[in-house]
Design an enzyme around this catalytic site. Structure first.
Site, PDB file in Angstrom:
ATOM      1  N   LEU A 127      -6.152  11.565  51.538  1.00  0.00           N
ATOM      2  CA  LEU A 127      -7.110  10.487  51.396  1.00  0.00           C
ATOM      3  C   LEU A 127      -6.831   9.160  52.007  1.00  0.00           C
ATOM      4  O   LEU A 127      -5.697   8.625  51.389  1.00  0.00           O
ATOM      5  CB  LEU A 127      -7.709  10.578  50.503  1.00  0.00           C
ATOM      6  CG  LEU A 127      -9.422   9.570  50.019  1.00  0.00           C
ATOM      7  CD1 LEU A 127     -10.124  10.206  49.211  1.00  0.00           C
ATOM      8  CD2 LEU A 127      -8.730   8.146  49.747  1.00  0.00           C
ATOM      9  N   HIS A 231       2.074   5.422  42.850  1.00  0.00           N
ATOM     10  CA  HIS A 231       2.144   4.267  43.485  1.00  0.00           C
ATOM     11  C   HIS A 231       0.915   3.453  43.040  1.00  0.00           C
ATOM     12  O   HIS A 231      -0.308   3.707  42.632  1.00  0.00           O
ATOM     13  CB  HIS A 231       1.845   4.506  44.865  1.00  0.00           C
ATOM     14  CG  HIS A 231       2.063   3.355  45.860  1.00  0.00           C
ATOM     15  ND1 HIS A 231       1.155   2.532  45.871  1.00  0.00           N
ATOM     16  CD2 HIS A 231       3.278   2.816  46.506  1.00  0.00           C
ATOM     17  CE1 HIS A 231       1.777   1.252  46.871  1.00  0.00           C
ATOM     18  NE2 HIS A 231       2.938   1.776  47.339  1.00  0.00           N
TER      19      HIS A 231
END
Length: 338
Positions: A127, A231
């Protein structure tokens, strides 16, 4: 809103390549490599063209398109059953407890074990939303449209589902986890290994990675601190997965140590709560803001719209009906936007 989700085609190659260059590394499913992206789109077109057959390792690429301009502004991917063509590796975090009677002490050591436990699952991944569109819920549309696609083609997908989140990447584009562990065995930096994996697959891990468990106490502090952390840009995606019913069950990515989230496919909230209804009317008089999808395979489309239930049928907002190309008596899938 003029955005909708549709099937990816070979014509999207240049758009995917431009988006791949914006990912900042560590994005295995969207490498900035034209050959690899072309192969993905060809594999996806083959999957969209096949309707039926035994469960296999297929890939579907979905595209976020501004229907008013034709611009491609995002993408996502769905894998029907990973690990059938190439091994699907993860690290499993475990603990070994040992007791010394002489010292009167108990020692608990955390270990990483190379495993293919998640082989056979379906996967949502890849994505990416263009930085200029990160508002208005378009990331949510990209993410949750995948579940409506799975619901519409349930027989094509495995009973367990996973999502790998990108791990911690430093300012130089390196991975503390890779540098502290795998990089010592492979003689290449994270960027080179990640690109090689994106283009050639995981087999080199099986060839070169030590098979015995790794004690995390032997890793650097930076590497240990990265284990299981997403992240910073992926924290919202992690919350979205948790809202869908995904959990972190101590599996992490072998490259950057990012968390792998898992769930039972039929218990994913968007899949479980989606309903199929026929349209009784189209108007603009409000309703529940929802994700609405129509069509199978390469005719699949999904967009935001307002849905008002009338018995077992629905009234759909006119703008959504225009985006999806549907009218009265058409059958659509819908689930509330939450």
């Amino acid at each position: 809103m003029t955005f909708r989700i549709r099937a990816g085609t070979g014509r999207d190659l240049s758009h995917l390549y431009e988006m791949a260059k914006l990912t900042g590394g560590g994005f295995t499913n969207l490498p900035p490599d034209r050959k690899a992206l072309r192969a993905k789109l060809e594999r996806s077109e083959e999957a969209f063209a096949s309707d039926g057959g035994p469960l296999s390792d297929e890939l579907f690429v979905l595209i976020l398109e501004n229907a008013a301009t034709g611009e491609v502004r995002g993408t996502s991917q769905i894998f029907t059953q990973v690990g059938q063509q190439h091994p699907f590796y993860s690290y499993r975090i475990g603990t070994l407890t040992q007791h010394s009677r002489e010292l009167g002490r108990t020692f608990r050591a955390e270990m990483l074990t190379l495993t293919t436990d998640l082989e056979g699952s379906c996967e949502v991944g890849g994505l990416f939303l263009h930085p200029g569109e990160r508002a208005g819920g378009l990331g949510l549309l990209l993410a949750r449209s995948r579940y409506l696609f799975i619901r519409a083609h349930r027989e094509r997908f495995a009973d367990r589902i996973l999502a790998e989140l990108r791990g911690v990447i430093d300012e130089a584009g390196g991975s503390p986890f890779w540098d502290g562990l795998a990089g010592r065995f492979f003689g290449m930096n994270f960027q080179d290994a990640d690109q090689f994996n994106a283009v050639n697959g995981h087999q080199f891990i099986a060839d070169l990675m030590p098979k015995h468990p790794i004690y995390t106490a032997m890793l650097s502090e930076a590497a240990r601190g990265a284990i299981g952390l997403p992240h910073p840009s992926g924290r919202a995606a992690m919350r979205m997965l948790e809202n869908e019913g995904f959990h972190f069950e101590n599996y992490v990515d072998i490259f950057d140590g990012g968390p792998t989230m898992t769930a039972r496919t039929d218990r994913v909230r968007s899949i479980a709560e989606a309903r199929a209804s026929r349209i009784v009317a189209i108007d603009g008089e409000g309703g529940i803001e929802s994700l609405v999808a129509v069509g199978r395979l390469d005719d699949f489309r999904c967009a935001f719209g307002c849905v008002r239930e009338v018995g077992e049928r629905i009234v759909l907002s006119a703008d959504c009906a225009d985006l999806l190309g549907v009218g009265e008596d058409d059958l659509v899938l819908h689930v509330p936007r939450w």
